[in-house]
Design an enzyme around this catalytic site. Sequence first.
Site, short mmCIF file in Angstrom:
data_model
loop_
_atom_site.label_atom_id
_atom_site.label_comp_id
_atom_site.label_asym_id
_atom_site.label_seq_id
_atom_site.Cartn_x
_atom_site.Cartn_y
_atom_site.Cartn_z
N LYS A 42 -13.46 27.82 -22.98
CA LYS A 42 -14.05 26.57 -23.92
C LYS A 42 -13.25 25.27 -23.51
O LYS A 42 -13.42 24.08 -23.86
CB LYS A 42 -13.78 26.74 -25.25
N GLY A 43 -11.96 25.64 -22.81
CA GLY A 43 -10.98 24.51 -22.48
C GLY A 43 -11.37 23.13 -21.67
O GLY A 43 -11.03 22.13 -21.75
N GLU A 98 -12.05 23.15 -14.39
CA GLU A 98 -11.13 23.75 -15.08
C GLU A 98 -10.20 22.50 -15.94
O GLU A 98 -9.93 21.62 -15.22
CB GLU A 98 -10.17 24.47 -14.27
N ASP A 99 -9.96 22.92 -17.07
CA ASP A 99 -9.04 21.82 -17.56
C ASP A 99 -7.68 22.19 -17.16
O ASP A 99 -6.80 21.19 -16.97
CB ASP A 99 -8.94 22.14 -19.13
N ASP A 102 -2.94 27.54 -14.15
CA ASP A 102 -1.72 27.96 -14.65
C ASP A 102 -1.33 29.01 -13.76
O ASP A 102 -0.98 28.75 -12.49
CB ASP A 102 -1.64 28.63 -16.03
N LYS A 130 -0.46 23.32 -13.54
CA LYS A 130 0.92 23.69 -13.58
C LYS A 130 1.37 24.53 -12.20
O LYS A 130 1.36 25.83 -12.18
CB LYS A 130 1.06 24.85 -14.68
N PHE A 151 3.71 23.64 -23.01
CA PHE A 151 2.43 24.04 -23.51
C PHE A 151 1.82 22.75 -24.03
O PHE A 151 2.06 22.12 -24.87
CB PHE A 151 2.63 24.96 -24.80
N ASP A 158 -6.06 24.02 -26.31
CA ASP A 158 -6.03 24.71 -27.79
C ASP A 158 -4.70 25.53 -27.81
O ASP A 158 -4.17 25.89 -26.82
CB ASP A 158 -7.06 25.51 -28.11
N ARG A 164 -8.05 21.22 -29.98
CA ARG A 164 -8.91 20.96 -29.00
C ARG A 164 -9.57 19.43 -29.18
O ARG A 164 -9.83 18.89 -28.19
CB ARG A 164 -10.29 21.85 -28.76
C1 PRP Z 1 -7.24 28.44 -19.75
C2 PRP Z 1 -7.80 27.50 -18.85
C3 PRP Z 1 -8.06 28.29 -17.71
C4 PRP Z 1 -6.93 29.40 -17.61
C5 PRP Z 1 -5.97 29.11 -16.65
O1 PRP Z 1 -8.24 29.19 -20.51
O2 PRP Z 1 -8.90 26.92 -19.39
O3 PRP Z 1 -9.42 28.97 -17.61
O4 PRP Z 1 -6.31 29.63 -18.88
O5 PRP Z 1 -5.19 30.25 -16.69
P1 PRP Z 1 -4.67 31.13 -15.33
O6 PRP Z 1 -4.52 29.79 -14.11
O7 PRP Z 1 -3.18 31.44 -15.88
O8 PRP Z 1 -5.76 31.86 -15.06
P2 PRP Z 1 -7.96 29.87 -21.86
O9 PRP Z 1 -7.86 31.33 -21.63
O10 PRP Z 1 -6.84 29.41 -22.66
O11 PRP Z 1 -9.30 29.66 -22.56
P3 PRP Z 1 -10.09 28.62 -23.32
O12 PRP Z 1 -10.39 27.57 -22.03
O13 PRP Z 1 -11.32 29.13 -23.95
O14 PRP Z 1 -8.96 27.93 -24.31
#
Ligand code: PRP
Length: 178
Positions: A42-43, A98-99, A102, A130, A151, A158, A164
């Site tokens: 959802k991010g 993607e937001d 990581d 990141k 963070f 979120d 959010r």
């Molecule tokens: C976050 C972000 C990416 C993912 C990145 O989503 O939106 O999809 O984590 O992490 P990675 O590079 O380590 O795979 P999250 O799982 O927090 O879900 P959300 O967007 O619904 O909050």
Amino acid sequence: MDNNIKYVMYGAEEIERKVKEIARQISHDYQGKEVLLVCVLKGSIIFTADLLRYISVPVKMDTIAVSSYGNATESSGVVRLLKDLDEAIKDVHVLIVEDIIDSGLTLEYLINMLKQRQPASVKVCALLDKRERRKNNIIADYTGFIIPNEFVIGYGMDYNEDYRQLPYIGVLKPEVYQ
Ligand code: PRP
């Protein structure tokens, strides 16, 4: 400002400038084509919604949902498909939005999965990166800001589903999630 926010990393105006700049690059690169923005729920919803409105070439959007973090602050490394795209993407120019990147594991999974469907192309646009946390060699084709390992919340992102709605990107105080 919320008591749980350590500091504001990017304010609303700075984010808007960056999103417009990325949209300009995308509009330039996809000249003569139609692009499908794939919003990773959802991010990414707020970033996708803003990007969508600034892109000047023909554009459509679809959504996909995966789970990598659950309620934890660290990536588990396990990616699970929660919701697939609504439409087929054969011969479509796909841009995954993607937001934040990581570990890169979510994107690695998504790129591999979507490429199997014979799209015309698959590229990635990420507002935040990141980079020091990466566990693979995934790099977005369009990147907003490379950020340190803190963070971040707000602008769609979120902590336990809160924050959010914030118009800025802020850093959460460690005592909130430790
Ligand atoms: C976050 C972000 C990416 C993912 C990145 O989503 O939106 O999809 O984590 O992490 P990675 O590079 O380590 O795979 P999250 O799982 O927090 O879900 P959300 O967007 O619904 O909050």
